[in-house]
Design an enzyme around this catalytic site. Structure first.
Site, PDB file in Angstrom:
ATOM      1  N   ARG A 264       0.844  -1.190   0.000  1.00  0.00           N
ATOM      2  CA  ARG A 264       0.000   0.000   0.000  1.00  0.00           C
ATOM      3  C   ARG A 264       0.883   1.246   0.000  1.00  0.00           C
ATOM      4  NH1 ARG A 264      -2.087  -3.409   4.092  1.00  0.00           N
ATOM      5  NH2 ARG A 264      -4.154  -4.268   3.634  1.00  0.00           N
ATOM      6  N   LYS A 288      -1.565  -1.447   8.131  1.00  0.00           N
ATOM      7  CA  LYS A 288      -2.699  -0.726   8.707  1.00  0.00           C
ATOM      8  C   LYS A 288      -2.940  -1.202  10.135  1.00  0.00           C
ATOM      9  CE  LYS A 288      -6.319  -0.411   6.048  1.00  0.00           C
ATOM     10  NZ  LYS A 288      -7.419  -0.796   5.139  1.00  0.00           N
ATOM     11  N   HIS A 360      -3.044   1.841  -6.054  1.00  0.00           N
ATOM     12  CA  HIS A 360      -3.662   0.587  -5.648  1.00  0.00           C
ATOM     13  C   HIS A 360      -3.870  -0.375  -6.813  1.00  0.00           C
ATOM     14  CE1 HIS A 360      -4.828  -0.662  -1.667  1.00  0.00           C
ATOM     15  NE2 HIS A 360      -5.867  -1.326  -2.133  1.00  0.00           N
ATOM     16  N   ARG A 363      -1.480  -3.178  -6.781  1.00  0.00           N
ATOM     17  CA  ARG A 363      -1.823  -4.198  -5.791  1.00  0.00           C
ATOM     18  C   ARG A 363      -2.844  -5.177  -6.371  1.00  0.00           C
ATOM     19  NH1 ARG A 363      -1.404  -4.626  -0.186  1.00  0.00           N
ATOM     20  NH2 ARG A 363      -3.220  -5.459   0.924  1.00  0.00           N
ATOM     21  N   HIS A 386      -4.311  -9.272   4.185  1.00  0.00           N
ATOM     22  CA  HIS A 386      -5.721  -9.023   4.466  1.00  0.00           C
ATOM     23  C   HIS A 386      -6.090  -9.660   5.802  1.00  0.00           C
ATOM     24  CE1 HIS A 386      -6.732  -8.460  -0.087  1.00  0.00           C
ATOM     25  NE2 HIS A 386      -6.306  -7.351   0.476  1.00  0.00           N
ATOM     26  N   TYR A 395     -11.226 -11.154  -5.596  1.00  0.00           N
ATOM     27  CA  TYR A 395     -10.357 -11.500  -6.711  1.00  0.00           C
ATOM     28  C   TYR A 395     -10.771 -12.802  -7.386  1.00  0.00           C
ATOM     29  CZ  TYR A 395      -7.378  -7.862  -4.810  1.00  0.00           C
ATOM     30  OH  TYR A 395      -6.891  -6.654  -4.363  1.00  0.00           O
TER      31      TYR A 395
END
Length: 415
Positions: A264, A288, A360, A363, A386, A395
Site C-alpha cells: 500500500r 494498517k 492501488h 496491488r 488481508h 479476486y
C-alpha cells in the site's frame, strides 16, 4: 555548496550587524534542509528586515509569537508597490525563521487554541491513535467529520455533549446526503458512529446513541471487480524512470515495490532504513492498524533500492527510506499523496491509459497475476496482508478463464 553557504552567511553578518545574531546559524540550518544557497540568501534578507522591525518596537525573540508576524505582514502589506510573489516569499521566510527559533527553544512553541470543540477533538484523536490504532490519514478523516458535526450542531455556543439526541445524527446525515454521493455519505456515517461510541465510552452521551446513526443504502448485487493495471503497462511505467537522476532512481524503486510486493502507499511511506534486512533479504512492513509483517525482498527490488541509496538518496538525518526530492528534504508525509503522484507521473511519461491513476491498481494486478499462476485465495490474502478472507474473495471474479470452466451453459445454447 558549502562555500556558497559560507558566502551567504558572511553577507548576512555584514549587512545585519547586531541584528543578525541568530541568522548565521539560521542560514546553516537552511543548508541542512537542502535549500539552495540563493534561496537561503533571499530568506535571510526577509528575516533581517523582520529582525530590525522587532528591534525598533522592543520585541524580544523569547516573546515572539505568530501575532507579531501577522502584525509585521499587515504593516508591510500597506506598500502597494510590493508584488504578490514578494509577499509570498516573505511569508514563507518568516515561517521558516519561526520554526527554526522554536526548534532551538529560543521562542515559545505555538499556543494551542483550545476551545471546547478543540478539546473534544483532541481527546478523540488520541483515542483513535492509542486505543484503536488507526493510521494518521484515518484519524484525520474521523476528526474532521467529528468537528463538522459539532460545528453544525453547536455552532459558536458551548459544546454540551449531553444535549445530543438521535435526531441530531439523523438530520446531519440527511444534510450531508444532499451534497454527497452515497458511498461518501456512508463514510460520514461510519465516522460519526465512531465519534459517538467514543462519547459513550466516556459517559458523556446516553448509551446507544451511536446506534441511532442511520445506515446508508449503497448495496450492490455483487462487489465491484478490482481494476488492475495490465502487466505490460506496469512494466512500461517502471521503464519510464530515468536511472541517471535521483528522482528516477527513487521512483523506480517505489514502482517495483508496488508491482512486485503489492504494498500500500502508506506502507511505502512508512519504510525506514532499519526495515531492510539485507542479509536475510527481508523487508519489514508497517501495515494498517499498527500491524507489522515480514515480506521477502525480490532481487530486482533490492537492486533498485540499493541503487537509490547509493546514487540518489540525499544526505539527511531522516531515517525514512524514501525522501522528498525538494527542500525541505525529509520523508514523505504519512497520509500524503506522494506515492500516488509518483504513479501518475510515471503513467504520463509512459503514455499509459490506465483504469486508474492511483497506486492501488498495482496491488490489484499482483493479486490477479498470482491467481492466474495458480495461487489460492488464502495465499493471496497472506501476501496482501488481508485480515478478512472476504476482502480477498473479490479476486475470485478476476480470473475469467477459470470462471468459464465452471459457468453453466446458457439455456438452449447446445442447440
Amino acid at each position: 555548496m558549502e562555500h556558497s553557504y559560507e558566502i551567504a552567511e558572511a553577507r548576512v553578518r555584514a549587512i545585519g550587524g547586531t541584528s543578525a545574531e541568530h541568522l548565521g546559524s539560521f542560514v546553516k540550518w537552511l543548508g541542512g534542509q537542502q535549500y539552495s544557497a540563493g534561496y537561503a540568501w533571499i530568506v535571510a534578507r526577509h528575516a533581517l528586515a523582520f529582525g530590525r522591525w522587532c528591534k525598533e518596537r522592543g520585541i524580544d525573540l523569547e516573546t515572539l509569537t505568530d501575532a507579531e508576524i501577522k502584525c509585521y505582514q499587515r504593516s508591510r502589506a500597506r506598500r502597494r508597490s510590493r508584488r504578490p510573489e514578494t509577499r509570498r516569499q516573505e511569508r514563507n521566510a518568516l515561517t521558516l525563521l519561526l520554526l527554526y527559533l522554536r526548534e532551538l527553544g529560543i521562542c515559545a512553541a505555538a499556543a494551542l487554541c483550545l476551545t471546547d470543540i478543540n478539546r473534544v477533538i483532541t481527546d478523540f484523536a488520541h483515542h483513535l491513535q492509542r486505543n484503536q490504532g488507526l493510521a494518521v490519514a484515518s484519524v484525520d478523516t474521523y476528526t474532521r467529520l467529528a468537528r463538522q458535526f459539532l460545528d453544525w450542531r453547536f455552532g459558536q455556543a458551548d459544546v454540551c455533549l449531553q444535549n445530543l439526541r438521535p435526531s441530531d445524527s439523523i438530520a446531519f446525515i440527511r444534510q450531508e446526503s444532499k451534497r454527497m454521493a452515497p458511498p461518501a455519505v456512508k463514510g460520514v456515517a461510519k465516522g460519526l458512529r465512531s465519534f459517538l461510541r467514543f462519547c459513550e465510552l466516556r459517559g458523556e452521551v446516553s448509551a446507544g446513541l451511536a446506534a441511532s446513526v442511520p445506515s446508508v443504502a449503497t448495496w450492490t448485487t455483487t462487489p465491484p471487480i478490482p481494476k488492475a493495471i495490465a502487466a505490460e503497462h506496469a512494466q512500461r511505467a517502471i521503464d519510464s524512470c530515468n536511472r541517471l537522476t535521483a528522482v528516477g532512481l527513487r521512483d523506480r524503486a517505489v514502482l517495483l515495490l508496488l508491482a512486485r510486493l503489492g504494498l500500500r502507499a502508506c506502507e511505502i511511506i512508512r519504510l525506514t532504513l532499519d526495515d531492510i534486512d539485507w542479509d536475510q533479504a527481508q523487508l519489514r512492513i508497517h501495515g494498517k492498524g499498527g500491524r507489522e509483517g515480514l515480506l521477502p525482498l525480490p532481487a530486482d527490488v533490492g537492486t533498485a533500492i540499493a541503487a537509490y541509496l547509493q546514487h540518489g538518496r540525499p544526505t539527511c538525518e531522516d531515517r525514512h527510506l524514501f525522501l522528498r526530492s525538494m527542500a525541505p528534504i525529509r520523508g514523505l508525509l504519512d497520509g500524503s499523496d506522494g506515492v500516488g503522484s509518483i504513479v501518475r507521473y510515471a503513467l504520463e511519461r509512459a503514455k499509459v491509459d490506465a483504469p486508474h491513476r492511483g497506486s492501488h491498481q498495482f496491488r490489484h494486478a499482483l493479486a490477479a497475476q498470482m491467481l492466474r499462476h495458480g495461487a489460492s485465495l488464502t495465499e493471496i490474502g497472506q501476501v496482501l496482508r488481508h485480515r478478512s478472507p472476504q476482502t480477498t474473495s473479490i479476486y475470485a471474479k478476476v480470473d475469467l478463464e477459470a470462471l468459464r470452466t465452471v459457468a453453466m451453459a446458457w439455456p438452449g445454447s447446445a442447440r
